[in-house]
Design a protein around this motif. Structure first.
Motif, PDB file in Angstrom:
ATOM      1  N   SER A 403       0.807  -1.223   0.000  1.00 59.75           N
ATOM      2  CA  SER A 403       0.000   0.000   0.000  1.00 59.75           C
ATOM      3  C   SER A 403       0.839   1.272   0.000  1.00 59.75           C
ATOM      4  CB  SER A 403      -0.928   0.005   1.219  1.00 59.75           C
ATOM      5  OG  SER A 403      -1.807  -1.093   1.196  1.00 59.75           O
ATOM      6  N   VAL A 404       2.155   1.142   0.045  1.00 62.73           N
ATOM      7  CA  VAL A 404       3.030   2.319   0.118  1.00 62.73           C
ATOM      8  C   VAL A 404       3.029   3.043  -1.225  1.00 62.73           C
ATOM      9  CG1 VAL A 404       5.413   3.084   0.388  1.00 62.73           C
ATOM     10  CG2 VAL A 404       4.510   1.288   1.875  1.00 62.73           C
ATOM     11  N   PRO A 405       2.681   4.340  -1.263  1.00 62.70           N
ATOM     12  CA  PRO A 405       2.796   5.095  -2.521  1.00 62.70           C
ATOM     13  C   PRO A 405       4.262   5.152  -2.946  1.00 62.70           C
ATOM     14  CG  PRO A 405       1.503   6.308  -0.883  1.00 62.70           C
ATOM     15  CD  PRO A 405       2.146   5.168  -0.164  1.00 62.70           C
ATOM     16  N   ARG A 406       4.507   4.869  -4.228  1.00 65.11           N
ATOM     17  CA  ARG A 406       5.896   4.737  -4.676  1.00 65.11           C
ATOM     18  C   ARG A 406       5.987   5.046  -6.159  1.00 65.11           C
ATOM     19  NH1 ARG A 406       8.679  -0.426  -6.382  1.00 65.11           N
ATOM     20  NH2 ARG A 406       6.621  -1.329  -6.058  1.00 65.11           N
ATOM     21  N   PRO A 407       7.027   5.759  -6.603  1.00 69.50           N
ATOM     22  CA  PRO A 407       7.220   5.973  -8.037  1.00 69.50           C
ATOM     23  C   PRO A 407       7.540   4.652  -8.729  1.00 69.50           C
ATOM     24  CG  PRO A 407       8.658   7.402  -6.722  1.00 69.50           C
ATOM     25  CD  PRO A 407       8.091   6.389  -5.801  1.00 69.50           C
ATOM     26  N   SER A 408       7.108   4.507  -9.946  1.00 67.22           N
ATOM     27  CA  SER A 408       7.348   3.258 -10.667  1.00 67.22           C
ATOM     28  C   SER A 408       8.828   3.042 -10.948  1.00 67.22           C
ATOM     29  CB  SER A 408       6.565   3.255 -11.987  1.00 67.22           C
ATOM     30  OG  SER A 408       6.953   4.352 -12.804  1.00 67.22           O
ATOM     31  N   GLU A 409       9.619   4.107 -10.978  1.00 66.11           N
ATOM     32  CA  GLU A 409      11.040   3.972 -11.289  1.00 66.11           C
ATOM     33  C   GLU A 409      11.872   3.512 -10.100  1.00 66.11           C
ATOM     34  OE1 GLU A 409       9.823   7.964 -13.261  1.00 66.11           O
ATOM     35  OE2 GLU A 409       9.056   6.611 -11.713  1.00 66.11           O
ATOM     36  N   ALA A 410      11.295   3.484  -8.915  1.00 68.35           N
ATOM     37  CA  ALA A 410      12.053   3.167  -7.704  1.00 68.35           C
ATOM     38  C   ALA A 410      11.709   1.769  -7.207  1.00 68.35           C
ATOM     39  CB  ALA A 410      11.750   4.198  -6.613  1.00 68.35           C
ATOM     40  N   SER A 411      12.728   0.966  -6.917  1.00 71.67           N
ATOM     41  CA  SER A 411      12.485  -0.318  -6.277  1.00 71.67           C
ATOM     42  C   SER A 411      12.018  -0.074  -4.847  1.00 71.67           C
ATOM     43  CB  SER A 411      13.750  -1.172  -6.270  1.00 71.67           C
ATOM     44  OG  SER A 411      14.695  -0.653  -5.346  1.00 71.67           O
ATOM     45  N   MET A 412      11.351  -1.069  -4.253  1.00 69.39           N
ATOM     46  CA  MET A 412      10.874  -0.888  -2.895  1.00 69.39           C
ATOM     47  C   MET A 412      12.029  -0.688  -1.923  1.00 69.39           C
ATOM     48  SD  MET A 412       8.171  -0.486  -1.091  1.00 69.39           S
ATOM     49  CE  MET A 412       6.824  -1.145  -2.094  1.00 69.39           C
ATOM     50  N   GLY A 413      13.113  -1.442  -2.109  1.00 73.29           N
ATOM     51  CA  GLY A 413      14.254  -1.283  -1.226  1.00 73.29           C
ATOM     52  C   GLY A 413      14.829   0.116  -1.282  1.00 73.29           C
ATOM     53  N   ASP A 414      14.983   0.659  -2.492  1.00 73.92           N
ATOM     54  CA  ASP A 414      15.491   2.028  -2.632  1.00 73.92           C
ATOM     55  C   ASP A 414      14.511   3.042  -2.046  1.00 73.92           C
ATOM     56  OD1 ASP A 414      17.785   1.144  -3.862  1.00 73.92           O
ATOM     57  OD2 ASP A 414      17.119   1.614  -5.891  1.00 73.92           O
ATOM     58  N   TRP A 415      13.224   2.874  -2.330  1.00 73.37           N
ATOM     59  CA  TRP A 415      12.233   3.861  -1.926  1.00 73.37           C
ATOM     60  C   TRP A 415      12.115   3.941  -0.405  1.00 73.37           C
ATOM     61  CZ3 TRP A 415      10.448   8.111  -3.521  1.00 73.37           C
ATOM     62  CH2 TRP A 415       9.242   8.647  -3.063  1.00 73.37           C
ATOM     63  N   LEU A 416      12.165   2.815   0.271  1.00 72.49           N
ATOM     64  CA  LEU A 416      12.001   2.839   1.729  1.00 72.49           C
ATOM     65  C   LEU A 416      13.258   3.287   2.462  1.00 72.49           C
ATOM     66  CD1 LEU A 416       9.821  -0.294   2.593  1.00 72.49           C
ATOM     67  CD2 LEU A 416       9.117   2.050   2.106  1.00 72.49           C
ATOM     68  N   THR A 417      14.377   3.439   1.747  1.00 71.21           N
ATOM     69  CA  THR A 417      15.615   3.842   2.408  1.00 71.21           C
ATOM     70  C   THR A 417      16.216   5.134   1.855  1.00 71.21           C
ATOM     71  OG1 THR A 417      16.860   2.388   0.910  1.00 71.21           O
ATOM     72  CG2 THR A 417      16.242   1.484   3.054  1.00 71.21           C
ATOM     73  N   CYS A 418      15.625   5.700   0.799  1.00 69.09           N
ATOM     74  CA  CYS A 418      16.198   6.909   0.210  1.00 69.09           C
ATOM     75  C   CYS A 418      15.676   8.162   0.915  1.00 69.09           C
ATOM     76  CB  CYS A 418      15.851   6.986  -1.281  1.00 69.09           C
ATOM     77  SG  CYS A 418      14.136   7.501  -1.646  1.00 69.09           S
TER      78      CYS A 418
END
Length: 477
Positions: A403-418
């Motif tokens: 359910s986390v809003p996230r850009p399509s270009e970002a992996s989940m690992g990158d998005w949750l730590t960037c």
């Protein structure tokens, strides 16, 4: 014949080993018996599939005719193979996202195989498993599972895997195992774990606001915030460092529901040219956010350094520690933009192209909605910052990964730590309206519960631990 008419030895079509030609026997003796690489051609994939049939169908009789399945047809599936010095494929493994939908960072490995004649002391199977773990993490996976034949459980445990539960595949006993990925915990520890011991005697923020993004100035309605930029970033990318110095401080005020009043800067630079580039970035960001730079200090002939103090105003600051068990967690983030050049996977630039009304709408969203708790996402990333909000609230947080809003270009690992530019985490009673954050996207994606740390809940209901304890050690606000 050469062009000049002289004769020459016939050209050999087959490759030859230079080391063997030179007689370098000691180097030849130390050469590895195999190497692991991604299968990127039809021939290698076909060899891997033949090897699987030899072992799983003919040798082990796990499958009647073929072991192929839908994972083989998924274009996201990665196949790693072990190749002998003669180029033949002597082992392989596949891995890829579990679900058919968007890749949410849940990967699965499988079909690990080593040819019968290559088994033994070379450790081909173990090398393939290690390579698969590294590749899954590099692709941004935060959960990596494998269903392992029961007789191989010992091997996987020796490699660091954890057993989850027993199951069956093709009527044979298997074990679901999980590779522990500590990316979120490691980042939280590296960026925030020292704060508690260091700051315990100071109690920054005062009662009810310990560990907050800004500090209420006693007996006033003023909120003060101060952030420094990493010196290497100031040195390497001075204009962007200047922009970010404004961005992070305005976000700190915004998380407390404060309207920004102005900024003070402190700049250190090796020379006037470098200082001018830092100040250019500061000035451009200040204009974009429609904020005055009230003053500051500039020093030349010193190592690169930059810090900014921001002042804002609110009569009712929103604390970071106002959450309670049962509160819904919402992430509101600007998903537009892209990775900043030179910081891929680490810094998402969603702000430098925004107009002033858009920036003001986002930074005024917490003040307008007044949730029970709010924190802007900092160097600890989304998951680590959620752990800070939960810690200050005396709670545990569970994040619904899908359910986390996230850009399509970002992996989940990158998005949750960037560092995501503009991203705000809030906690409040269920059913409260979303933050009116203009172009930003918001969604309820978790909850606060009893306990401590941060768990990641996956679509199958499993919860993996992202942070097992408190993040800062500063305790409840």
């Amino acid at each position: 014949m050469y062009l000049d008419g002289s004769s020459a030895a016939p050209v050999r079509d087959e490759p030859f080993d230079v080391l063997a030609l030179l007689g370098d026997r000691s180097t030849l003796a130390r050469r590895p018996a195999f190497h692991v690489e991604q299968a990127d051609g039809r021939a290698e994939l076909a060899a891997y599939r033949r090897l699987r049939r030899d072992v799983f169908v003919d040798e082990q009789r796990l499958f009647a005719r073929d072991d192929a399945d839908d994972r083989d047809l998924d274009p996201r599936t990665v196949v790693l193979v072990a190749r002998a010095p003669d180029g033949s494929v002597v082992g392989g493994v596949r891995l890829g996202p579990v679900d058919d939908g968007p890749d949410i960072g849940w990967w699965q490995g499988g079909r690990l195989v080593v040819s019968a004649h290559a088994r033994g002391p070379h450790g081909i199977g173990a090398a393939l498993v290690r390579a698969a773990c590294a590749r899954a993490e590099a692709e941004g996976a935060l959960r990596f599972d494998a269903t392992v034949q029961a007789r191989n459980e010992v091997l996987f445990r020796r490699l660091g895997w954890r057993s989850v539960r027993a199951t069956e595949v093709a009527g044979a006993p298997h074990i679901v195992m999980r590779w522990p990925i500590g990316r979120i915990a490691a980042q939280a520890a590296a960026t925030k774990s020292a704060l508690g011991p260091l700051l315990s005697a100071l109690s920054p923020g005062g009662a009810g606001f310990v560990g907050d993004d800004g500090a209420p100035v006693p007996s006033t309605d003023v909120i003060a915030a101060c952030d420094a930029i990493v010196p290497s970033m100031v040195e390497r990318d001075p204009e962007w460092a200047g922009w970010c110095a404004v961005l992070v401080n305005v976000n700190d005020l915004a998380a407390m529901g404060a309207s920004p009043l102005g900024l003070l800067d402190a700049v250190g630079a090796r020379d006037a040219s470098h200082a001018a580039r830092v100040l250019t970035g500061l000035g451009r960001a200040a204009r974009a956010y429609d904020l005055p730079i009230l003053g500051g200090h500039t020093q030349l002939g010193v190592p690169a350094a930059l810090s900014v103090t921001a002042l804002g105003r609110t009569a009712h600051p929103v604390p970071g520690g106002g959450g309670r068990p049962g509160h819904a967690v919402r992430l509101t983030a600007d998903l537009d933009g892209g990775w900043r050049a030179g910081y891929r996977g680490r810094q998402w630039d969603s702000t430098s192209h925004r107009r002033t009304p858009e920036l003001r709408a986002m930074t005024g969203a917490v003040a307008a909605a007044r949730p029970a708790a709010a924190k802007d996402v900092s160097m600890a990333g989304i998951a680590g910052t959620l752990g800070m909000l939960a810690e200050a609230s005396g709670c545990r947080a569970v994040l619904e990964v899908a359910s986390v809003p996230r850009p399509s270009e970002a992996s989940m690992g990158d998005w949750l730590t960037c560092f995501p530019g503009y991203a705000m985490l809030t906690a409040d009673e269920t059913g409260r309206p979303p933050l009116p954050a203009g172009p930003a996207t918001g969604a309820v994606c978790g909850e606060l519960t009893e306990g401590q740390g941060v768990g990641l809940r996956w679509p199958d209901g499993e919860i993996t631990e992202a942070v097992t304890s408190t993040v800062t050690g500063m305790g409840a606000a």
